[in-house]
Design an enzyme around this catalytic site. Structure first.
Site, PDB file in Angstrom:
ATOM      1  N   HIS A 514       0.835  -1.205   0.000  1.00 20.95           N
ATOM      2  CA  HIS A 514       0.000   0.000   0.000  1.00 20.95           C
ATOM      3  C   HIS A 514       0.871   1.257   0.000  1.00 20.95           C
ATOM      4  O   HIS A 514       0.672   2.165  -0.821  1.00 20.95           O
ATOM      5  CB  HIS A 514      -0.905  -0.037   1.237  1.00 20.95           C
ATOM      6  CG  HIS A 514      -1.708   1.198   1.476  1.00 20.95           C
ATOM      7  ND1 HIS A 514      -3.053   1.288   1.173  1.00 20.95           N
ATOM      8  CD2 HIS A 514      -1.372   2.404   2.024  1.00 20.95           C
ATOM      9  CE1 HIS A 514      -3.501   2.485   1.505  1.00 20.95           C
ATOM     10  NE2 HIS A 514      -2.491   3.179   2.027  1.00 20.95           N
ATOM     11  N   GLU A 515       1.838   1.310   0.908  1.00 19.00           N
ATOM     12  CA  GLU A 515       2.674   2.509   0.995  1.00 19.00           C
ATOM     13  C   GLU A 515       3.566   2.671  -0.232  1.00 19.00           C
ATOM     14  O   GLU A 515       3.769   3.789  -0.718  1.00 19.00           O
ATOM     15  CB  GLU A 515       3.512   2.481   2.276  1.00 19.00           C
ATOM     16  CG  GLU A 515       2.709   2.420   3.569  1.00 19.00           C
ATOM     17  CD  GLU A 515       1.658   3.506   3.706  1.00 19.00           C
ATOM     18  OE1 GLU A 515       1.772   4.550   3.030  1.00 19.00           O
ATOM     19  OE2 GLU A 515       0.711   3.308   4.482  1.00 19.00           O
ATOM     20  N   HIS A 518       1.635   4.193  -3.017  1.00 15.04           N
ATOM     21  CA  HIS A 518       1.384   5.631  -2.871  1.00 15.04           C
ATOM     22  C   HIS A 518       2.390   6.462  -3.670  1.00 15.04           C
ATOM     23  O   HIS A 518       2.084   7.586  -4.076  1.00 15.04           O
ATOM     24  CB  HIS A 518       1.448   6.045  -1.401  1.00 15.04           C
ATOM     25  CG  HIS A 518       0.124   6.013  -0.708  1.00 15.04           C
ATOM     26  ND1 HIS A 518      -1.017   6.572  -1.240  1.00 15.04           N
ATOM     27  CD2 HIS A 518      -0.241   5.485   0.499  1.00 15.04           C
ATOM     28  CE1 HIS A 518      -2.029   6.403  -0.404  1.00 15.04           C
ATOM     29  NE2 HIS A 518      -1.584   5.733   0.659  1.00 15.04           N
ATOM     30  N   GLU A 575      -5.898   6.559  -1.741  1.00 16.71           N
ATOM     31  CA  GLU A 575      -5.902   5.408  -0.848  1.00 16.71           C
ATOM     32  C   GLU A 575      -6.486   4.171  -1.519  1.00 16.71           C
ATOM     33  O   GLU A 575      -6.001   3.051  -1.311  1.00 16.71           O
ATOM     34  CB  GLU A 575      -6.673   5.735   0.435  1.00 16.71           C
ATOM     35  CG  GLU A 575      -6.121   6.912   1.215  1.00 16.71           C
ATOM     36  CD  GLU A 575      -4.688   6.705   1.676  1.00 16.71           C
ATOM     37  OE1 GLU A 575      -4.275   5.539   1.859  1.00 16.71           O
ATOM     38  OE2 GLU A 575      -3.974   7.711   1.851  1.00 16.71           O
ATOM     39  N   ASP A 579      -4.626   0.731  -2.057  1.00 18.40           N
ATOM     40  CA  ASP A 579      -5.186  -0.541  -1.589  1.00 18.40           C
ATOM     41  C   ASP A 579      -5.188  -1.580  -2.706  1.00 18.40           C
ATOM     42  O   ASP A 579      -4.799  -2.739  -2.508  1.00 18.40           O
ATOM     43  CB  ASP A 579      -6.620  -0.342  -1.091  1.00 18.40           C
ATOM     44  CG  ASP A 579      -6.677   0.255   0.309  1.00 18.40           C
ATOM     45  OD1 ASP A 579      -5.653   0.253   1.009  1.00 18.40           O
ATOM     46  OD2 ASP A 579      -7.769   0.723   0.701  1.00 18.40           O
TER      47      ASP A 579
END
Length: 679
Positions: A514-515, A518, A575, A579
């Site tokens: 997830h990070e 980003h 987000e 995800d």
């Protein structure tokens, strides 16, 4: 520091509190197949399948706005921190400097009797300074002092951060601010819910001014003044969905140009009173805000502006003053979030100590909870996820080779921070006086405010962290091009050394993915490997990206959060993209591990589930949650993250890998007819 994280960094007007989110309560955080509702078809509603039995029995504690794995883990961390602080707070002259600092701060916070005795007296110096102001120009010196001791920011925000076009250099920033409610929409929308919350704000302001000694009529008039001024600020503010685009906040100019936007703002007096070093350029996040609020400063009387600034000061301190202020603050919080009971004072005081002295408290926390092997295990998983993302990017059919090369350069440049900082912050200059809660709070806040401000004009410190070690969260920073995982999240249910790899990849593996993703979402992709705001995409690839994220935005905009209120697919776009991408590359990393395992053990079933199925169950388990309806409504307005149900179902319905793992057929709800795929 602006960053994208796993959860929101929610700063409400009411108290310093933890707003971490989401999954199984009791029994403990370990993977438990009893949470699964096998009466549900996983291809019809995977969230209900993975969480159904938990949802039937879990209850939101009275002192919480939601309940799930993040809140539970945060509660466990609070208990650990409480033990540390209670031991450190024993008034022993032999204590070391760190224990004395955090112990005396916590002790002063826990002294409720002293807070009740002092009432509003701790704010008298700042309130007297505001009252003594003779003209609007001098008011900006008083505003600077209120911003320093915080956490309020009357009229606007001032701070420091990396230059958007020279990420190694720190420059000054001014931006919109000055609101008490969580978002501009609370002031300008006319639906019944927002109208009711504005009434609650008026009641809150009235109660605070009454507790401060004003007559009922004076307090009521003050409340109307605050509402009028803050409504004007809200109307001048940029919508938070629009603010997601960093190019919309990119307005570097000279001090003279900034001053010309708002001639009624005495910026020179404000910067001087703030203790800012000399600087000639700054970034103005929303120039239109200052143009419009300039007229507000002109039209409002000096007395009205002083009332508003006094309110902002008292609002920020209310949770730490005497009981009437605490009660008024919590009543507003109840209206916003539905929380039934105020948290026990020890919880509030632990959180406050973490906010104000987080890296001192964090040292003790890390010593107890984060072994040396934890960082090595995490680095190994991060490496596996980075390889998966690299492989994913190189095999994208929609991206040209030119952009793929640039994406790899950025991916290779991402810095990884695991557990805790290499260099701890030095709080030795912060004066902590046993028994002086508000004084300690203000001095610690001022220390941090000035620590940030003095960076202006200097180099960016790449070693610095934006979260404290006990935080149950993680983040990616575009301007630093780094992913950061505090020790707080590196434990069950996210990472459990007793669990099989499939479950762990569904937990912390997906968090890592997830990070990393980003860095390539609708915001992150606009920053280059060094953290500069620069378009490194070909025009055609940029258009293809926008088409694909529009698919995700449209998809999530049709998901219902509560009652008839749907998600804002554009607000939650980054987000949701993270995800979806994180789930895909974490599974890819697991598949590589299974393929590389010569023993065949990784491919074995456990509890009747394949590794792929356990991966998805581990993923679903992390996001099982319950939220109060009031809190859910607030989150839809302010939170760039989707509710847990859609963080699970919104992802799996876009994944052919999920449909293969569970044998789903076309036409079933977890098989999207228009599957969205960015990364």
């Amino acid at each position: 520091m602006r960053f994208c994280c796993l959860l929101p960094a929610v700063l409400l007007l009411l108290a310093v509190a933890s707003f971490s989110q989401i999954a199984p309560g009791k029994p403990g955080p370990g993977f438990n197949i009893d949470n699964i509702d096998k009466s549900i078809d996983p291809c019809v509603d995977f969230y209900q399948y993975a969480c159904g039995n938990w949802l039937k029995t879990a209850e939101i504690p009275a002192d919480q706005t939601s309940w799930g794995s993040f809140v539970q883990l945060d509660e466990e961390s609070l208990a650990t921190l409480r033990d540390i602080l209670e031991k450190a707070s024993v008034d022993d002259p032999g204590r070391n400097p760190i224990d004395r600092k955090i112990g005396d701060f916590y002790s002063s916070c826990m002294d409720e009797k002293a807070a009740d005795t002092k009432g509003l007296a701790p704010l008298k110096p700042e309130l007297d300074q505001i009252a003594a102001v003779k003209d609007k120009s001098a008011l900006f010196a008083a505003i600077a002092q209120v911003q320093l001791v915080g956490p309020a920011n009357p009229l606007f925000n001032f701070g420091a951060g990396p230059d958007l076009h020279n990420a190694n250099q720190v420059i000054a920033y001014i931006d919109q601010g000055g609101l008490s409610l969580p978002d501009r929409d609370y002031y300008i929308k006319d639906d019944a819910h927002m109208v009711d919350l504005r009434k609650h704000l008026v009641e809150y302001v009235t109660a605070v001014f009454t507790a401060a000694g004003q007559s009922p009529q004076q307090a009521a008039d003050a409340a109307q003044t605050v509402l009028r001024i803050e409504t004007a600020l809200a109307k001048a503010s940029m919508d938070r969905t629009e603010r997601r685009d960093p190019t919309k906040r990119d307005h570097k100019m000279t001090r003279e140009q900034a001053a010309a936007l708002a001639s009624n703002f005495d910026f020179n007096r404000f910067f001087s009173a703030s203790g800012a070093p000399s600087f000639s350029e700054l970034n103005v996040g929303n120039p239109e805000f200052f143009k419009q609020v300039n007229a507000v400063v002109d039209s409002e009387s000096l007395d009205s502006l002083k009332t508003y600034v006094s309110w902002q000061l008292m609002r920020g301190a209310s949770p730490w003053l005497s009981q009437p202020f605490v009660d008024a603050s919590f009543k507003m919080r109840q209206a916003l979030t539905g929380q039934k009971e105020i948290q026990a004072r020890w919880k509030r005081c632990v959180n406050l100590t973490d906010v104000e002295l987080g890296e001192a408290l964090g040292q003790r926390y890390v010593e107890l909870t984060f072994g040396a092997d934890g960082k090595q295990r995490m680095l190994k998983m991060v490496d596996a996820l980075e390889k998966s993302l690299d492989n994913d990017i190189q095999n994208l059919p929609w991206m040209t080779e030119e952009t793929k090369k640039q994406a790899k350069v950025k991916l290779d440049a991402i810095r990884n921070k695991i557990g805790y900082p290499d260099e701890w912050r030095d709080y030795s200059s912060v004066k902590i006086v046993r028994g002086d809660l508000v004084g300690n709070y203000q001095r610690a806040t001022e220390f941090e405010s000035k620590r940030q401000i003095v960076k202006i004009g200097g180099p960016v410190d790449r070693k610095e962290w934006g979260m404290t070690p006990p935080t149950v969260n993680a983040y990616y920073s575009g301007s630093h091009n780094e992913i950061v995982f505090p020790a707080g999240i590196l434990q069950p249910p996210f990472f459990d050394k007793k669990m099989d790899d499939a479950v762990n990849f569904g937990g912390i593996g997906l968090v890592i993915g997830h990070e990393l993703t980003h860095g390539f979402d609708d915001q992150g992709r606009k920053f280059d490997p060094d953290g500069n705001l620069r378009d490194w995409w070909t025009a055609d690839d940029g258009k293809e990206f926008e088409k694909r994220v529009s698919c995700i935005a449209d998809e999530y905009s049709n998901f219902v959060a509560v009652d008839d209120l749907k998600l804002n697919g554009r607000l939650t776009l980054g987000e949701n993209t993270a995800d979806n991408g994180g789930a895909r590359i974490a599974l890819m990393a697991l598949e590589h591990m299974i393929a590389d395992d010569k023993t065949g053990k990784e491919a074995e079933k456990i509890d009747g589930y394949t590794p792929e199925q356990r991966y998805f169950l581990g993923f679903g388990r992390v996001w099982c949650e319950k939220r109060r309806p009031e809190y859910e409504r607030m989150q839809v307005t302010t939170n760039p993250h989707s509710p847990g149900q859609w963080r699970v179902n919104g992802v799996v319905q876009n994944m052919p890998e999920f449909q293969k793992a569970w044998g789903c057929k076309a036409g079933q709800p977890m098989v999207s007819a228009n599957s969205c795929h960015v990364w």
